[in-house]
Structures are given as structure tokens and as C-alpha cells.
Scaffold this active site. Structure first.
Site, PDB file in Angstrom:
ATOM      1  N   ASP A 127      -9.982   0.355   4.064  1.00  0.00           N
ATOM      2  CA  ASP A 127     -11.311  -0.086   3.648  1.00  0.00           C
ATOM      3  C   ASP A 127     -11.443  -1.590   3.460  1.00  0.00           C
ATOM      4  OD1 ASP A 127      -9.687  -0.240   1.356  1.00  0.00           O
ATOM      5  OD2 ASP A 127     -11.456  -0.089   0.066  1.00  0.00           O
ATOM      6  N   ASP A 159      -4.056   3.206   3.543  1.00  0.00           N
ATOM      7  CA  ASP A 159      -4.037   2.157   2.535  1.00  0.00           C
ATOM      8  C   ASP A 159      -4.130   2.861   1.179  1.00  0.00           C
ATOM      9  OD1 ASP A 159      -4.215  -0.422   1.384  1.00  0.00           O
ATOM     10  OD2 ASP A 159      -6.381  -0.175   1.219  1.00  0.00           O
ATOM     11  N   ASP A 169      -7.126  -4.777   5.919  1.00  0.00           N
ATOM     12  CA  ASP A 169      -6.828  -3.645   6.798  1.00  0.00           C
ATOM     13  C   ASP A 169      -7.422  -3.828   8.196  1.00  0.00           C
ATOM     14  OD1 ASP A 169      -5.538  -2.238   4.731  1.00  0.00           O
ATOM     15  OD2 ASP A 169      -7.452  -1.453   4.005  1.00  0.00           O
TER      16      ASP A 169
END
Length: 817
Positions: free
Chosen positions: A714, A516, A718
Site C-alpha cells: 500500500d 507488506d 512498495d
């Protein structure tokens, strides 16, 4: 055992001495006879005593109390105390509505067969859901259904097969290992002292050229016999005790062939002294007893070192606390007695007793145990503090928010416990081999003895003993737990928590890692850089509207707005993961999020000329049902070690890919700065998961082979893709949903910890394979050599001892940071 019901002429209960009603005919077999019981309660207690192998209680009691429950031996009564909720709260954790788990330490475990026996025995108990035991640390993690079985029943079941179990505690483990070490040292000393005397006498016999008087020779043989007796009946006791346990439970452990070898050599030597014919092996008996004890002593020491590195969390658990009472008085009490809402004073140099929030004072705290970061962090009101961290500078007062098993430290300990029980596929195969290894050795020794007896009747004993002694299944079973324990301890010191049994296995196989962007490769602290106001009516209120809406979001972009003061409130807030929010403010509906989100909700499309002004920034748009109000450009700093990690991954043939919900222009700029070549932007959670599955299925691989895929993230958005990854890595400060589905937790902000985790996993696999290859190769070479009489018994003892020790010492290399 079940109670038998039949007519009886006895009028007194054997258990409690009360009169038996004429209509009751209950019998229990005690001390080899049927005993009359007055009721089902006494029968149940008597049954428990007999089942617990405590029948001697009845033989030695001097009085018969009038209450059946008073007749429960102290050992059983003590076990029942472990069912008390107040006692359990220190080491038992609820992981489901009726599911509990606890970490126990086992006493009496001497070899891999002991571990196997306990695991099999516990797994067969009704209500026990799982039982995993680490041979290296002697830690057992047991999970059970409290509706079916109680903890005391589990502890009693362990005791019934000859072992003792206690709640796991590093101090208790230290005590047990130290007690075992000292006792082994005593055995070793006796074997050494008397063995030296026997060897001295043997030297005289070795140099006899045939001129020694027969009487003198017999005298030396008898003296050797007398000097060997303390070695057999005291120093070798651990081997005979272990073998007795194994045979009692219909299992062959490592102590079985060792005990057989010692017994055969001693018995044959005694017979030779009596008949004055044949070989004398007293010196060999003393020597390999000494060598085996020496190896066991060194192994205990080495295993203690390995276990210490994995007990790093337990070693810093707070013990005492200073609680502030309502009148301001300080009360010193055990940290476990703190309750949520209590106020605690933490002096400089003290350990924070539990998780809490600072309500008074400012200080710096050392959280290195949790993050691996040596630099203290400055904390002030209303910062959160974690139990186990150390207050450095000045006193602070905290309000307790979590205690006992709910603290961060306890959660980390549970993850470590689970990780230490992990076994890669190769190790599970080794365990299956080790299970029948001892029986095969005993069978081979029997065949060897028969063969040599037919070939050379006077020389059959030496090769038979050598086969029994030289084998070493312990090396096979130690190969994995010793390595895993050392690896988990090392990673913990680096701020990396292995939270899934399969994580180490998956980390070393990674082909692809998805990252990410925001909060993972970047700092996650988006700041508002610029904005374009399109509706002047909101000149003074647009930031306040954004602020009140973003208070309901966990996305890193929210922090760029919530610092703006406002008295407004938001109602009917909808948070659409990966897209944006919808909320009612001052009775008007507002939409805040990506351009795609705004278009989907309102149909409005932003002019490209406006977007181009902020092309390399993260863009957030505010709109209502009438028009677009404002466009905001946010930026985020790249983490300092992002580029270094990406370079390392490429060098080690692991493909890094950015997978982000941000716009393509911004994502490509960040990717270019840190060296990522492949970028997927504007990805919704479902898109990210679909992309991951495509890579896992090999759709993007040149050979179309399935790939092992990791994911680093995080945020809440996600969570789904982390759950679908082969190895999910949650970064420091990850949202609860993200960290809950992860296999690896980073407690440090440094991305270099990912490199450390992969390198450690790769090294762990190498060391496990080295250990297993060594153990298998050693046995394949040593056992046939011993059977062919190429290995004398004393050399067999040295080889067996060194084999186990080498495996543990090799695993300890993982402790190096």
C-alpha cells in the site's frame, strides 16, 4: 480514392454548382462517371461522400447550395460533432499528451467474425494505436493519436464496413440490445407461424404411402413454397444481411455457411417443385431458421445478463446535480456541467454528483458500489466523498474537487473496460483457430457435396447442408469474453478492480505472495504506545518536532505523530523511502526514522538496552547532529481477516511471505500471530525488489523452477516491488504510486477480497477451458458426423444453436458471489 486531374470542357462544379476557373481541371468519379470540381475543397468533400458510400446523396438531391460545406450529408456532419471537445469530455479520456481512448458500442455485430473484422479494420487505420472489442458486451475500446486521426474518422471507418458505433453508454447498450431482441422476436415469430404451417403440410407428405394423387402432392409442394417465402425473405434476413457484409469485406463469418445452407435447401426445393423431381426441404428450411433465430434470441438475452454485471459502475453514474450559486440559489443542471470549485447540495437519498469535500453538514454515505461494503460510512467536514455514492441521512454541501473523466468512478470504469478486453493465451489461440474456421467449413461442405453427389446424386444435398449448419465457431470466440465479462462484474461487486489485462491470468497461477506488513496485514493506523526520552532538553518539544517532520511523509507511522499540535515548520525536507526523513526545524537539522537510518546519517548507534524495552514494537528514532533525542515505540492492530487469508493460501499451496521494512522482532511477532512462516525484515525498496526477483527466478524453490509471484502492498516504498511483481495487488487507500503500478485494486479493507479474486480467477480459467473444450469437441464430433450423413439438417440446427448458448450459460455461473 484520389482526385484525377485532366483537361475538361465542363464549366460548372458537380458538387457546388459554382463556375469552374479555366485553369482548374479536377475530376472525381461519382455515380460511375468523372465529375468536374471547382476546387480541392469540393473534391475533398465529394471524395468523403463517395468513400462513405453515400453517393446516393447526389442522385436524390433537389438543389445545389452555393457552399460546398453545406453539401456534406447529415450522417457525416453528425460524425464530425464527435470531434468537439465539449462532447468528447463525457466519454473520451486523455492517457498521454496526444493519446486518447474511448469506449464505443457497436451495432450490427452478430458473430465472432464481425468482431475480428472490426478489430482488423480499425487496427490498420493510421493513427489507431489499439482496438479491442468484447463480443459479449459489444464494447470497443479504441486508442488513437489525435495528431494523426480524429474520432469521427474512426466512426466513419466503422460505418464504411457496414456497422454503426456510438459512445458507450449502458442505456444506449440496453436500447440497442432491446431493439435487437424485439426485432429477433419478430423474425422468430414469422419463422414459427409459417414454419408450423409448412410442417403441417410436410406431415401429410411424410405419411404418403404412394397412394396420394400427384396433383394433390404438387399442390402441397406449391403451398409449402408459398408459405416458406416469408421465412426466406423476412425471417432469415439477419443471416443474409450478415453474410452480405462478410462477403463485401472479403471475410467469411458465421452467417455465411448458415446463409449458404438455407439458400441451397430452398433453391433445391424450388427446383424440385418446378421439375417435380427430387427432395423437398421447405420444412427443414423453416425449422432451422426458427431454431437458429431462437438460439440467437436466447444468446442476446444471456449476453445482456453478462454485460449488466460488468456495467455496474456505469449504471450508478450521477446524472443531475444541485449547484449552489453565489447568491445561494439552487440551480439544477447535468452533473457533467459541474466544475472544480463549485458547491453542490446533496439531499438525503441523492447520488453524490462528483468527487468532492464536505464543507457543511454530516451524514452517512453508501459507498458499496466502490467498496463492496454494505454498511454506510459516517462523513463530516472535511471528509472526501466520491461521485456515485449515495447520501443516506441528511443534506450535505460539498465542494467539487474532480469532475468528468478525472473522477474516481470514471477511473474505475476505464480499468474495468481494459480488464474486459483481456484474453488469456489459450483464448488467443482459439481466436486464431476461429479466424479460418468458416473457410474450412465451406471447403469441407464443398468436398462433402461432391462426394455424395458421386455416391448418391439424389441425396447429396442433406449432408452438405448439415455440414454448413452444424458448425459453430461462435462458441469458440464467445468462450473467453463471456467468461471475462462475468468475472470482472462479480469482482467489482466484491470491491475488487481488475486493472490489468493479464491479472486474471496471473492470479490463478500464483506460487508465492509477498505481503507488506504495515497497512496491509495490519490496520496501518500506528499509535504511539511508549517513548524513551534520552535528551531532556527536548522534553516539551520532541513530539512537536516529530509532528512537523512527519507531515511530509505518507508512511503509516506518520499518523502516530501528526496529531500532536505544533506551530513549528519544517524546511528542506528529504524523504528517503523505507528509511526515514531529514529536515530543518528552527534552523537545526533533525533525523527521524529507523535505527539504520540514524546510524547512516549521524553515526550514532542506540544502546541495545533501550531497544530491548520496545523490542516487539515498531521503533522510530529522533536525533540531531549532537545525539539521539528519543526512541518511540509504535504498535498496529492486525486486520481481523489476515490469519484466515494466510490459512487459506497455505491450504491452496500458495506460499505467503512477509516482506517489510520494519525490524525483525516486530515483524516476527505479527507473522507468528497470523501464521506466516517466512519473514524478511529491515528491507529497503531495493532489497524487496531483489528478493522478489530471486523468487521469480526460482532460487528459493525446491526444484529451482521459476515461480509466479504476487505482491500485496500500500505504500510509496512498495511501488517498485509492486511494479516488478507478476501480479501486483494494491490495498484500499494505497498511495498513488503504489496503485498506479498494480494489477488489482482493492476498494474494500477486507483482505478476504484477495481470496475472492484468486478463487474467481481460478474458476474463470476453468470455465474458459470448459467452454473451449466443449466448442472444439462438439465441432470435432458434429462436423464429421454431418459429413457422413448421420446428422439431418434439422438436428444440425439444434446442435449449432445449443453449442453457443451452452457456452454463454456456463460463463454466467461466474456471476454467483
Amino acid at each position: 480514392m484520389t482526385a484525377s486531374i485532366s483537361p475538361d470542357q465542363n464549366t460548372q462544379c458537380f458538387h457546388c454548382a459554382l463556375e469552374i476557373a479555366p485553369s482548374i481541371h479536377i475530376h472525381i468519379s461519382v455515380l460511375g462517371e468523372k465529375r468536374a470540381m471547382c476546387c480541392a475543397g469540393c473534391a475533398s468533400v465529394a471524395e468523403a461522400i463517395v468513400s462513405a458510400d453515400l453517393e446516393s446523396y447526389y442522385r436524390h438531391r433537389t438543389d445545389k447550395p452555393q457552399q460546398g460545406e453545406l453539401l456534406i450529408p447529415e450522417e457525416l456532419r453528425a460524425l464530425k460533432l464527435y470531434d468537439h471537445p465539449e462532447i468528447q469530455k463525457t466519454f473520451v479520456h486523455n492517457i498521454g499528451e496526444h493519446t486518447q481512448t474511448a469506449s464505443l458500442i457497436l451495432e450490427g455485430v452478430t458473430c465472432a467474425a464481425c468482431v475480428w473484422l472490426n478489430q482488423q479494420h480499425l487496427s490498420k487505420l493510421e493513427g489507431v494505436l489499439s482496438a479491442e472489442i468484447n463480443y459479449s458486451t459489444l464494447k470497443a475500446v479504441v486508442t488513437w493519436d489525435e495528431r494523426t486521426i480524429q474520432l469521427s474518422d474512426i466512426l466513419e471507418a466503422i460505418r464504411l464496413i457496414g456497422y454503426q458505433a456510438h459512445p458507450y453508454d449502458p442505456a444506449q447498450r440496453q436500447h440497442i440490445l432491446e431493439k435487437t431482441r424485439k426485432q429477433t422476436l419478430k423474425y422468430l415469430g414469422i419463422a414459427g407461424v409459417f414454419g408450423m404451417q409448412v410442417m403441417g403440410l410436410a406431415i401429410s407428405l411424410y405419411f404418403d404411402d404412394g397412394t396420394m394423387d400427384a396433383g394433390i402432392k404438387l399442390l402441397l409442394h406449391r403451398a409449402s413454397l408459398i408459405l416458406t417465402l416469408p421465412v426466406i425473405f423476412y425471417a432469415a434476413r439477419p443471416f443474409f444481411k450478415g453474410a452480405t457484409h462478410d462477403l463485401k469485406n472479403r471475410r467469411f463469418g458465421m452467417d455465411t455457411p448458415v446463409s449458404l445452407g438455407i439458400s441451397l435447401a430452398f433453391t433445391a426445393s424450388v427446383w424440385a417443385v418446378i421439375t417435380q423431381t427430387g427432395e423437398i426441404y421447405f420444412d427443414s428450411v423453416c425449422m432451422f431458421t426458427f431454431l437458429l433465430l431462437g438460439a440467437r434470441y436466447l444468446e442476446i438475452t444471456a449476453r445482456k445478463r453478462a454485460a449488466d454485471s460488468a456495467d455496474i459502475v456505469s449504471q450508478v453514474k450521477p446524472t443531475l446535480a444541485r449547484r449552489l450559486n453565489a447568491d445561494g440559489q439552487i440551480e439544477i443542471l447535468p452533473a457533467l456541467e459541474l466544475k472544480v470549485g463549485d458547491h453542490a447540495l446533496v439531499h438525503a437519498g441523492d447520488t453524490v454528483p462528483a468527487d468532492g469535500t464536505i464543507i457543511e453538514g454530516e451524514s452517512s454515505l453508501d459507498e458499496s458500489i466502490l467498496t463492496g461494503e454494505s454498511a454506510p460510512k459516517i462523513k463530516t467536514v472535511p471528509a472526501s466523498v466520491i461521485g456515485g455514492s449515495i447520501n443516506i441521512d441528511s443534506p450535505i454541501t460539498i465542494e467539487i474537487t474532480r469532475t468528468g473523466g478525472k473522477t474516481v468512478l470514471s477511473g474505475i470504469q476505464r480499468l474495468l473496460d481494459e480488464a474486459q478486453q483481456s484474453k488469456p493465451a489459450i483464448a488467443q489461440f482459439a481466436d486464431r483457430i476461429a479466424g479460418g474456421f468458416v473457410l474450412a467449413i465451406i471447403s469441407l461442405a464443398t468436398v462433402t457435396g461432391i462426394y455424395w453427389f458421386n455416391q448418391s446424386p439424389e441425396h447429396w444435398l442433406a449432408p452438405t447442408i448439415a455440414v454448413l449448419i452444424v458448425s459453430c465457431p461462435c462458441a469458440l470466440s464467445l468462450a473467453t469474453p463471456a467468461s471475462i465479462t462475468a468475472a470482472v462484474g462479480r469482482l467489482m461487486k466484491q470491491g475488487v478492480i481488475i486493472s490489468n489485462k493479464t491479472a486474471l491470468d496471473a492470479l490463478h497461477k500464483l506460487d508465492v505472495i509477498f505481503f507488506d506488513k504495515t497497512g496491509t496485514l495490519t490496520e496501518g493506523k500506528l499509535a504511539l504506545q511508549t517513548h524513551t526520552l534520552l535528551d531532556l532538553r527536548f522534553k516539551d518539544s520532541h513530539l512537536a518536532i516529530c509532528s512537523v517532520i512527519e507531515q511530509h511523509s505518507e508512511h503509516p507511522a506518520a499518523h502516530a505523530f501528526i496529531s500532536h499540535p505544533t506551530k513549528k515548520t519544517a524546511h528542506a525536507v528529504q524523504n528517503i523511502a523505507g528509511k526515514g526523513l531529514i529536515a530543518s526545524v528552527d534552523n537545526e537539522i533533525y533525523y527521524l526514522g529507523t535505527a539504520a537510518h540514524i546510524q547512516a546519517q549521524t553515526g550514532f548507534v542506540l544502546d541495545t538496552s533501550v531497544l530491548s524495552k520496545q523490542a516487539q514494537l515498531t521503533q522510530v528514532i529522533l536525533a540531531n547532529d549532537q545525539n539521539i533525542i528519543a526512541v518511540y515505540g509504535l504498535s498496529d492492530a492486525i486486520k481481523p481477516d489476515s490469519a484466515k487469508l494466510i490459512k487459506w493460501l497455505k491450504q491452496h499451496h500458495i506460499q505467503p511471505i512477509m516482506l517489510t521494512g520494519d525490524n525483525l522482532t516486530t515483524a516476527q511477532k505479527i507473522a507468528a500471530d497470523i501464521g506466516i512462516d517466512t519473514v524478511y525484515a529491515d528491507q529497503l525498496p531495493a532489497d524487496k525488489l531483489a528478493m522478489m526477483k530471486a523468487y521469480q527466478q526460482g532460487q528459493y524453490a525446491t526444484n529451482h523452477a521459476q515461480q509466479i509471484v504476487g505482491m500485496v502492498g500500500d505504500g510509496v516504498n512498495d511501488a517498485a516491488v509492486l511494479a516488478g511483481a507478476d501480479c501486483a495487488i494494491a490495498t484500499q487507500g494505497a498511495a498513488v504510486l503504489a496503485s498506479a503500478g498494480s494489477d488489482v485494486l482493492l476498494l474494500t479493507p477486507k483482505l478476504s477480497a484477495i481470496q475472492t479474486a484468486i478463487e474467481t480467477a481460478q474458476k474463470t480459467q476453468r470455465i474458459i477451458k470448459q467452454n473451449l473444450i466443449w466448442a472444439v469437441t462438439y465441432n470435432l464430433l458434429a462436423i464429421p458426423a454431418a459429413a457422413m450423413d448421420f446428422v439431418p439438417p434439422w438436428a444440425a440446427a439444434i446442435g449449432m444453436s445449443l453449442s453457443s448458448l451452452l457456452v454463454v450459460l456456463n460463463a454466467l455461473r461466474l456471476r454467483r458471489a
